[in-house]
Each structure stands twice: as C-alpha cells, then as structure tokens.
Design a protein around this motif. Structure first.
Motif, short mmCIF file in Angstrom:
data_model
loop_
_atom_site.label_atom_id
_atom_site.label_comp_id
_atom_site.label_asym_id
_atom_site.label_seq_id
_atom_site.Cartn_x
_atom_site.Cartn_y
_atom_site.Cartn_z
N VAL A 9 0.83 -1.20 0.00
CA VAL A 9 0.00 0.00 0.00
C VAL A 9 0.87 1.25 0.00
O VAL A 9 0.55 2.24 -0.68
N LEU A 12 1.86 1.79 -3.48
CA LEU A 12 0.74 2.31 -4.27
C LEU A 12 0.46 3.77 -3.94
O LEU A 12 0.12 4.56 -4.83
N ARG A 13 0.58 4.15 -2.68
CA ARG A 13 0.41 5.57 -2.30
C ARG A 13 1.43 6.43 -3.04
O ARG A 13 1.11 7.50 -3.54
N GLN A 15 2.93 5.69 -5.85
CA GLN A 15 2.60 5.69 -7.28
C GLN A 15 1.45 6.65 -7.58
O GLN A 15 1.50 7.40 -8.57
N VAL A 16 0.40 6.61 -6.76
CA VAL A 16 -0.75 7.48 -7.00
C VAL A 16 -0.37 8.93 -6.82
O VAL A 16 -0.77 9.81 -7.61
N ARG A 17 0.41 9.24 -5.77
CA ARG A 17 0.86 10.64 -5.57
C ARG A 17 1.68 11.11 -6.76
O ARG A 17 1.50 12.23 -7.24
N LEU A 57 -2.72 1.03 -11.89
CA LEU A 57 -3.53 1.86 -11.00
C LEU A 57 -4.96 1.90 -11.54
O LEU A 57 -5.46 2.93 -11.97
N LEU A 60 -9.00 0.16 -8.40
CA LEU A 60 -8.35 -0.07 -7.10
C LEU A 60 -9.34 -0.40 -6.00
O LEU A 60 -8.96 -0.93 -4.95
N TYR A 79 -7.55 0.37 0.11
CA TYR A 79 -7.95 1.38 -0.88
C TYR A 79 -8.14 2.76 -0.26
O TYR A 79 -7.91 3.78 -0.91
N LEU A 82 -5.65 5.58 -0.74
CA LEU A 82 -5.51 5.96 -2.15
C LEU A 82 -6.67 6.86 -2.57
O LEU A 82 -6.48 7.82 -3.31
N SER A 93 -10.54 10.73 -9.75
CA SER A 93 -10.95 9.33 -9.58
C SER A 93 -11.31 8.66 -10.90
O SER A 93 -11.09 7.46 -11.07
#
Length: 416
Positions: A9, A12-13, A15-17, A57, A60, A79, A82, A93
C-alpha cells in the motif's frame, strides 16, 4: 485493529501521488478551460486512463475481482488512503476508474448481476469504456427513507415497464453514460423492505428523458446531477438485478463501501485545504504579524489537524470492519463516518476560506469548489440526520443490553 499500511500500500500511495503530481495536477487548468468551453469528456481523459491502467492503477476499489477482470484487488482498508489522495482533485478518480457512481454500480453487478448482465454492462464498466448512473432519489418523496420510493416497476409478460421521476442522478449527463440502475417498487403491498427492486435501463431506451442538469450550489457539473423521467420504459425481464424485492438489500450492500470512498475523498480535500492554510499563514501579514502569529489563526490550524486525523481514524476503522466482519456488522461505524466527515470537511474548508479572505471565495483557489462538495455531502448518500438517527437507535439498543452492568458503582438512593 491495525491501520498501518503494508509495503504494497505504501508503494501504491507513492505511485498514485506521483501520478497525480506528474499528470493530473498540471492539467487542472486545461480541464477547467475545456469544460467551460463545452468540451466534455475532456480531450486528455482517455490517454490518462490508458496510462493509469498500464501502471496498474486501475479499479483499485474492488476487492473480489476474478482473474480475468482488470484491477488491483485491494481491501477497503488498503484502498482508503488511495481514495484520499485522489480526492484532492475532483475529477481524478475517473482516471483510475474509481469514480462514483460507477464504483457502486460495478459492486452491485459484481455481487448480484447475472452472467448476461456482467457481460453486457460490468465488463465495459471494468474496462472504463462506458459510464453509468444510479437512479434512486425522487423529488416528490423523502428519499432518505428508501421505503418511500414511488417509481413503478411492473412486470408485463417478458418485460418490466418503468414509470417514475428521479433527480440528482449523478453521471446522467456524461456522454459515455450508457445505463441506469433504477430502484423502484415491484410490489407496493409487500413488506416495507421487500417492495423495492432494481432494474437495468439502457440510457437510450425509449421513454427515458433527461429533463435537466441541476446545478449544485450554483456549481454546474458536466457529469450531471440530473432530473430524469421514465415514461413507460420497457426493458427485458432479464434486466432485473437478483430477485424482485431485493432492491433494499442491494442498496444497503452498495452504500457501505461507497461511503468509505466518499469519506476518504472528502478527507483528501480537507487535507488540501489545511495545506493551503499552512502556506498562507506563513507568507501573509496582518497588523504587523504573520497570520500564524495571531492566536485565533494558529488555533484554526491546530483544530483542523485534530479533526482531520480523528475523522481519518474512524473511517479506517469502518473500512477495517467491512473487510473483517462485513458491512452489516459495521453499519454503526458506517453511519458514524457519514455523519462526521461532512461536518469536518466544511468546517476545515470554511476556516481556509476565512484565512484566504476574498481570494478564498474566488476561482483563483479550489476552496469554493471544495466547500460546495463538502456541503453537498451533508445530504448525498443520506442526510446527516438519518445517520445520526441510526447511530442513536443502535446505541440505545446496545445500552439496553448493557443496562445494570455498572449498578454496583452507581445506585439511585431510595426516596425518603
């Protein structure tokens, strides 16, 4: 309960940022320019969706995907952080195929849909090829009590005939919206919670009319919060989701995880407002001092941090409970976050607007839009009062079960 983020996680945080910083934030101005010019969907949305899918991504939000379904297979607790990051930009989103109401509709079809319904509607939704809408709220009744729903869904041979009026139907103006999930009554004489059913209605079915796209607090959404009329709309009987009378049960299953998503996006918006406050108070002076050197302003910063962190912890608890004991057992926590988070959201953003002064009211900052979203959340997915009522009823019930447990420590003296 352990709310710490696993290494997966945390990655993933990051990557999303990074995706937000590299591809979404730089396009905020372009998104606004194109939408205001009447171009929607915006020109770059499909490219961003393809890029997000390539980076893993995608979808999710949905924990129980099959091997042949595209997605990341995260729990609600995984999730949640994220969704908070995505919430900082209202349209982000959609890039990750994680926007409402599609998320809830995909969950409904995943849990309750027939194989035919999954092939026709769920598969293109999971692939991000189409959008969808959820038609429940009605203008003529108090729709926060779903037993009031009046839309008629009548069986006529091999078809259902739908008649009714819905409003504030999100996504109904989106050019890619292809299907409604419509909630109505199949048997008005049944038990109060067995009268409702849900049926799939294609957007282009004869008799479907989008009457208007309603502005929310004078804010026009290109996706739409629409008033929709269904006049003798006929669909095959196979379009019924699950069984007649299952509508209320399906709605409850749909709303649990959805409220986690809404609340975490809301927390992301509040975090953005607090960050903006912190920046402003360190560069702006009034009466010979930086703003943060004034006691009332410093207090606003501190209260906002406390309130955001409290709200986040409660939402993570609710997410953990859904994952571990199910939405039914977590219903009090779900109601609690839905009553708490909108108040936290609007309070924090209101403080930020006050600190920014006139600029906070203008389109030069996102604060006015953040406030509008937070204020609508006091009503969307059920008004605060409904959730507070639910919490109170459960607390009173639990209190009756506990009654007398503390009697050795608290006794009422007998009257003389």
């Amino acid at each position: 309960m352990d709310f710490s983020f696993s290494p997966r996680v945390e990655e993933l945080r990051r990557q999303v940022r990074d995706f937000m910083d590299d591809y979404i934030v730089p396009r905020i101005g372009l998104w606004q320019d194109e939408v205001h010019a009447g171009q929607y969907p915006v020109s770059f949305m499909e490219d961003l969706k393809a890029l997000a899918k390539d980076q893993g991504l995608w979808n999710l939000f949905l924990p129980h995907l099959k091997d042949d379904e595209p997605g990341t297979r995260l729990t609600n607790l995984e999730y949640a952080p994220l969704a908070e990051i995505m919430g900082r930009v209202a349209w982000a989103s959609e890039v990750f195929n994680c926007s409402a109401p599609d998320t809830g509709n995909m969950e409904v079809l995943h849990m309750f849909g027939s194989e035919q319904q999954k092939q026709r509607w769920l598969k293109p939704l999971l692939n991000g090829e189409i959008r969808s809408a959820f038609a429940m709220t009605e203008p003529d009744v108090c729709s926060s009590d779903a037993t009031n729903i009046q839309t008629s869904i009548q069986r006529k041979g091999d078809e259902y005939v739908i008649n009714g009026r819905k409003w504030f139907i999100t996504n109904a103006s989106h050019p890619l919206c292809k299907v409604f999930i419509v909630m109505g009554k199949t048997d008005p004489n049944a038990d109060a919670h067995r009268q409702q059913s849900m049926v799939l209605v294609p957007m282009d079915a004869p008799g479907v009319e989008v009457v208007r796209n309603i502005s929310v607090m004078n804010h026009h959404s290109p996706d739409g919060h629409c008033e929709v009329v269904f006049r003798n709309v006929r669909v095959p009987a196979d379009n019924l989701i699950a069984e007649e009378g299952d509508g209320f049960k399906i709605a409850q299953a749909r709303l649990g995880p959805g409220r986690i998503h809404h609340c975490m996006r809301s927390i992301g918006m509040a975090e953005l407002a607090l960050e903006m406050m912190v920046d402003r108070v360190q560069e702006r002076k009034a009466f010979g001092k930086y703003l943060h050197q004034h006691g009332s302003v410093a207090e606003s910063i501190a209260k906002s941090r406390i309130e955001i962190d409290q709200a986040r912890l409660l939402v993570l608890k609710a997410a953990w409970m859904i994952d571990n004991v199910g939405a039914k057992e977590a219903r009090k926590e779900i109601a609690m976050i839905k009553a708490l988070v909108p108040t936290m959201h609007t309070t924090v953003v209101d403080r930020a607007i006050q600190i920014y002064g006139a600029m906070g009211l203008s389109p030069d900052t996102p604060l006015a839009d953040l406030y509008s979203f937070g204020r609508s959340l006091h009503i969307a997915d059920g008004p605060d009062e409904v959730h507070l009522r639910s919490v109170s009823k459960m607390e009173l019930s639990e209190g009756q079960q506990r009654l007398g447990a503390t009697s050795p420590y608290f006794t009422i003296p007998e009257r003389l």
